[in-house]
Motif scaffolding. Structure first.
Motif, PDB file in Angstrom:
ATOM      1  N   ARG A 105      58.880  92.351  67.877  1.00  7.52           N
ATOM      2  CA  ARG A 105      59.142  90.976  68.311  1.00  7.52           C
ATOM      3  C   ARG A 105      60.255  90.338  67.482  1.00  7.52           C
ATOM      4  O   ARG A 105      60.982  89.465  67.972  1.00  7.52           O
ATOM      5  CB  ARG A 105      57.862  90.145  68.202  1.00  7.52           C
ATOM      6  N   MET A 106      60.372  90.787  66.235  1.00  5.18           N
ATOM      7  CA  MET A 106      61.408  90.244  65.361  1.00  5.18           C
ATOM      8  C   MET A 106      62.797  90.752  65.737  1.00  5.18           C
ATOM      9  O   MET A 106      63.806  90.163  65.375  1.00  5.18           O
ATOM     10  CB  MET A 106      61.083  90.608  63.909  1.00  5.18           C
ATOM     11  N   GLY A 107      62.835  91.868  66.470  1.00  8.31           N
ATOM     12  CA  GLY A 107      64.120  92.417  66.888  1.00  8.31           C
ATOM     13  C   GLY A 107      64.513  93.685  66.170  1.00  8.31           C
ATOM     14  O   GLY A 107      65.680  94.090  66.213  1.00  8.31           O
ATOM     15  N   GLY A 108      63.559  94.348  65.510  1.00  5.72           N
ATOM     16  CA  GLY A 108      63.862  95.605  64.843  1.00  5.72           C
ATOM     17  C   GLY A 108      64.318  96.670  65.827  1.00  5.72           C
ATOM     18  O   GLY A 108      63.775  96.778  66.927  1.00  5.72           O
ATOM     19  N   LEU A 155      65.962  96.176  57.059  1.00  5.06           N
ATOM     20  CA  LEU A 155      65.459  96.378  55.695  1.00  5.06           C
ATOM     21  C   LEU A 155      64.008  95.925  55.580  1.00  5.06           C
ATOM     22  O   LEU A 155      63.193  96.593  54.919  1.00  5.06           O
ATOM     23  CB  LEU A 155      66.336  95.624  54.694  1.00  5.06           C
ATOM     24  N   ALA A 156      63.680  94.810  56.210  1.00  2.00           N
ATOM     25  CA  ALA A 156      62.296  94.324  56.169  1.00  2.00           C
ATOM     26  C   ALA A 156      61.344  95.331  56.791  1.00  2.00           C
ATOM     27  O   ALA A 156      60.274  95.632  56.240  1.00  2.00           O
ATOM     28  CB  ALA A 156      62.205  92.974  56.885  1.00  2.00           C
ATOM     29  N   ASP A 157      61.738  95.872  57.947  1.00  2.00           N
ATOM     30  CA  ASP A 157      60.905  96.865  58.613  1.00  2.00           C
ATOM     31  C   ASP A 157      60.756  98.121  57.755  1.00  2.00           C
ATOM     32  O   ASP A 157      59.653  98.668  57.614  1.00  2.00           O
ATOM     33  CB  ASP A 157      61.529  97.219  59.963  1.00  2.00           C
ATOM     34  N   SER A 158      61.850  98.572  57.150  1.00  2.00           N
ATOM     35  CA  SER A 158      61.837  99.809  56.369  1.00  2.00           C
ATOM     36  C   SER A 158      60.962  99.693  55.132  1.00  2.00           C
ATOM     37  O   SER A 158      60.106 100.549  54.873  1.00  2.00           O
ATOM     38  CB  SER A 158      63.271 100.179  55.957  1.00  2.00           C
ATOM     39  N   CYS A 173      52.262 100.696  65.627  1.00  2.00           N
ATOM     40  CA  CYS A 173      51.965  99.553  66.497  1.00  2.00           C
ATOM     41  C   CYS A 173      52.954  98.424  66.261  1.00  2.00           C
ATOM     42  O   CYS A 173      53.530  97.884  67.210  1.00  2.00           O
ATOM     43  CB  CYS A 173      50.537  99.071  66.256  1.00  2.00           C
ATOM     44  N   TRP A 174      53.171  98.054  65.006  1.00  2.00           N
ATOM     45  CA  TRP A 174      54.050  96.910  64.773  1.00  2.00           C
ATOM     46  C   TRP A 174      55.522  97.257  65.027  1.00  2.00           C
ATOM     47  O   TRP A 174      56.350  96.378  65.217  1.00  2.00           O
ATOM     48  CB  TRP A 174      53.828  96.299  63.391  1.00  2.00           C
ATOM     49  N   THR A 175      55.826  98.576  65.089  1.00  2.00           N
ATOM     50  CA  THR A 175      57.208  98.966  65.339  1.00  2.00           C
ATOM     51  C   THR A 175      57.481  99.215  66.811  1.00  2.00           C
ATOM     52  O   THR A 175      58.519  98.804  67.332  1.00  2.00           O
ATOM     53  CB  THR A 175      57.540 100.243  64.546  1.00  2.00           C
ATOM     54  N   TRP A 176      56.571  99.884  67.518  1.00  2.00           N
ATOM     55  CA  TRP A 176      56.827 100.347  68.881  1.00  2.00           C
ATOM     56  C   TRP A 176      56.144  99.523  69.964  1.00  2.00           C
ATOM     57  O   TRP A 176      56.632  99.447  71.079  1.00  2.00           O
ATOM     58  CB  TRP A 176      56.400 101.811  69.026  1.00  2.00           C
ATOM     59  N   ASN A 177      54.977  98.979  69.668  1.00  2.00           N
ATOM     60  CA  ASN A 177      54.286  98.198  70.678  1.00  2.00           C
ATOM     61  C   ASN A 177      55.028  96.867  70.881  1.00  2.00           C
ATOM     62  O   ASN A 177      55.394  96.220  69.900  1.00  2.00           O
ATOM     63  CB  ASN A 177      52.840  97.920  70.243  1.00  2.00           C
ATOM     64  N   PRO A 178      55.268  96.451  72.111  1.00  2.00           N
ATOM     65  CA  PRO A 178      55.975  95.185  72.335  1.00  2.00           C
ATOM     66  C   PRO A 178      55.322  93.985  71.664  1.00  2.00           C
ATOM     67  O   PRO A 178      55.989  92.967  71.428  1.00  2.00           O
ATOM     68  CB  PRO A 178      55.948  95.035  73.863  1.00  2.00           C
ATOM     69  N   SER A 179      54.031  94.094  71.325  1.00  2.00           N
ATOM     70  CA  SER A 179      53.341  92.995  70.655  1.00  2.00           C
ATOM     71  C   SER A 179      53.523  93.029  69.143  1.00  2.00           C
ATOM     72  O   SER A 179      53.178  92.051  68.459  1.00  2.00           O
ATOM     73  CB  SER A 179      51.839  93.033  70.975  1.00  2.00           C
ATOM     74  N   GLY A 180      54.027  94.119  68.580  1.00  2.00           N
ATOM     75  CA  GLY A 180      54.147  94.276  67.140  1.00  2.00           C
ATOM     76  C   GLY A 180      55.139  93.309  66.515  1.00  2.00           C
ATOM     77  O   GLY A 180      56.145  92.938  67.129  1.00  2.00           O
ATOM     78  N   TRP A 186      74.824  89.771  62.488  1.00  2.00           N
ATOM     79  CA  TRP A 186      74.682  90.063  61.061  1.00  2.00           C
ATOM     80  C   TRP A 186      73.228  90.082  60.603  1.00  2.00           C
ATOM     81  O   TRP A 186      72.904  90.730  59.613  1.00  2.00           O
ATOM     82  CB  TRP A 186      75.469  89.028  60.249  1.00  2.00           C
ATOM     83  N   ILE A 187      72.357  89.372  61.287  1.00  2.00           N
ATOM     84  CA  ILE A 187      70.955  89.287  60.885  1.00  2.00           C
ATOM     85  C   ILE A 187      70.222  90.614  61.053  1.00  2.00           C
ATOM     86  O   ILE A 187      69.126  90.809  60.514  1.00  2.00           O
ATOM     87  CB  ILE A 187      70.234  88.179  61.694  1.00  2.00           C
ATOM     88  N   GLN A 188      70.849  91.559  61.782  1.00  2.00           N
ATOM     89  CA  GLN A 188      70.156  92.818  62.057  1.00  2.00           C
ATOM     90  C   GLN A 188      69.883  93.619  60.791  1.00  2.00           C
ATOM     91  O   GLN A 188      68.872  94.317  60.693  1.00  2.00           O
ATOM     92  CB  GLN A 188      70.968  93.670  63.036  1.00  2.00           C
TER      93      GLN A 188
END
Length: 518
Positions: A186-189, A398-401, A175-182, A391-393
């Motif tokens: 939203r952070m840009g992962g 890493l945060a998502d992983s 949900c937090w990775t694939w749902n547009p609301s996650g 560069w922020i990507q």
């Protein structure tokens, strides 16, 4: 012109207001979607499902004969249980249109109102098609994780674990990775085909399950120093996975377009490069061109390219598949040593291939994602990765992983700890079951007829010997044929040899002669 006479169904913009899309008796839902996109996604769904028995064959070939069938059984049973869970509330918890940052709600419980309205993933396909396609992702993820029970875990607790894990671990991460609301979305992962929800989550879960189960009987001794019992199974499983991954990555475009083509190209190239890389690394040590090494490298290459071929698919250019494949296979190869440093018996190296491979893939996506690749579908825009000086990507990836990996590991340990306290749900099989093999103890069937035949023949000979009033040792030539180690029938050690299957059967071409019989 009368549209009813056209040789195709003309596309009309969606104008429904009902959550299901409208009333099928008065509205033609097919007007809102391209038949080519629908056909492509149905085929992609079938391809992803093909990966599930592929996982079973791959794991089965890596294990020993006496537990080979249990791993195939687990992969297909995991798919069945997770599919029901997905229908029951998994889809709603992951992809409900009113989901929060961490998990969805129960507005689509039991596929309620899931029919013809545009999906949360793409307006080009309906909710129902998106639901069944994403259900295959849930099934393959948990099938990957269940390989951790190899050769010492009980079946019933694992089946219950599948339902709980998909609910408490997979659904929130997806949900937090694939749902547009996650929050990650939203952070840009840019991990959208499963670097974190599928591979890192399953790898971390497998590591946790292996730790909670404990080491296999004989771990660290010559007893577990065996080669994979059936390399043909490994090759078959790899081919299933390789073919299915086209539906996994290219299908993640959610429509038939140029980005799907790009995803298919980089998927295949990364798999090839990964297989070659692992094979060369193994040759450096063994001076043998390992088939198992090649197959492991193919899977590692596929894992590493997955985040760059996500929803919407196709973040990286073609050339980036080469470094992704090389790095993914190389890091996964060396990560197989981590289990010795950690003291955890990850029997099938699931964490190394999927956990580390997924992490490498997420990082590579931060480096190689390009905005012009995302634009191939004519609609999507991204900031890109380091190729676009974004560069922020990298910290975002890493945060998502690490969030996904740590969450999966901790929750898996908690689920298994509680389950192990419940009577009848203890995780580990008995020592006797380990000796006999999980196939015999838990399923009562075998992957090969001659496994059971071997035991029947030898036990019949022993029974006949014990029934004799003047029991004599087996003639020398038969002892050499059946027990080249010199074990005599009619003695306790002979019985243990039969039950353990530790002694290879020689003298007949149908019986394996390697230590995989153990």
């Amino acid at each position: 012109k009368d549209s009813t006479r056209l040789p195709y169904v003309p596309l009309s913009p969606y104008n429904g207001v009902d959550p299901t899309g409208g009333d099928a008796l008065t509205t033609n839902f097919n007007l809102w979607y391209q038949t080519g996109d629908i056909s492509f996604m149905i085929m992609s769904t079938a391809l992803v499902m093909l990966m599930i028995p592929g996982v079973g064959f791959f794991y089965s070939g890596l294990a020993r004969r006496k537990s080979a069938l249990s791993l195939i059984w687990l992969s297909v049973m995991a798919a069945a249980v997770s599919t029901f869970q997905w229908f029951f509330w998994g889809y709603s918890l992951t992809f409900s249109h009113t989901a929060g940052r961490y998990i969805g709600d129960l507005s689509n419980f039991g596929f309620r109102n899931v029919l013809a309205a545009p999906s949360v993933g793409s307006a080009r396909i309906p909710d129902l098609l998106f639901a069944i396609y994403q259900g295959m992702f849930s099934a393959i993820t948990v099938a990957l994780a269940t390989g951790a029970v190899a050769e010492r875990g009980r079946m019933l607790p694992c089946v219950i674990f599948v339902f709980l894990w998909t609910t408490l671990v997979y659904d929130p991460i997806a949900c937090w990775t694939w749902n547009p609301s996650g929050w990650s979305n939203r952070m840009g992962g840019l991990d959208f085909a499963g670097g974190t929800p599928v591979h890192i989550a399953s790898g971390a879960a497998a590591l946790a399950y292996s730790m909670m189960l404990g080491k296999r009987r004989g771990h660290g001794t010559h007893e577990l120093n065996y080669r994979p019992h059936n390399v043909t199974h490994i090759v078959i499983g790899t081919v299933f996975l390789w073919v299915g991954w086209f539906g996994f990555n290219a299908g993640s475009a959610l429509s038939a377009n140029m980005r799907a083509i790009m995803a298919a190209v980089v998927t295949n190239l990364a798999a090839c490069v990964g297989g070659i890389t692992w094979c060369v690394l193994d040759y450096r040590l063994e001076r043998k061109w390992s088939t198992v090494g090649f197959c492991s490298g193919v899977v590692a290459g596929l894992v590493s390219i997955t985040p760059g071929s996500g929803i919407p698919t196709g973040y990286v250019p073609v050339w980036a598949a080469v470094p992704c494949g090389i790095l993914g296979a190389s890091f996964a190869n060396y990560a197989t040593k981590l289990k010795f440093l950690l003291g955890i018996d990850d029997a099938l190296d699931i964490f190394a291939v999927h956990g580390i491979g997924g992490l490498v893939g997420n990082i590579c996506t931060a480096f190689f994602a390009a905005d012009y690749i995302a634009a191939l579908d004519g609609a999507s825009t991204i900031n890109g990765g380091w190729l676009n000086h974004n560069w922020i990507q990298l910290p975002i990836q890493l945060a998502d992983s690490f969030a996904g990996g740590c969450y999966s590991f901790v929750l898996t340990c908690a689920i298994l700890f509680v389950m192990n306290l419940i009577p009848g749900l203890h995780l580990r099989a008995s020592e006797e079951s380990e000796i006999l093999g999980i196939d015999d103890a838990e399923i009562g069937e075998f992957a090969y007829d001659y496994v059971e035949l071997t035991r029947e023949v030898l036990n019949d000979v022993e029974d006949a010997d014990n029934a004799s009033a003047f029991s004599q040792p087996l003639p020398h030539h038969l002892q050499q044929q059946y027990f080249p180690g010199g074990a005599g029938l009619g003695h306790n050690n002979g019985r243990e040899k039969i039950r353990d299957m530790n002694t290879p059967i020689v003298g007949h071409r149908m019986y394996g002669q390697g230590s995989a019989d153990q």
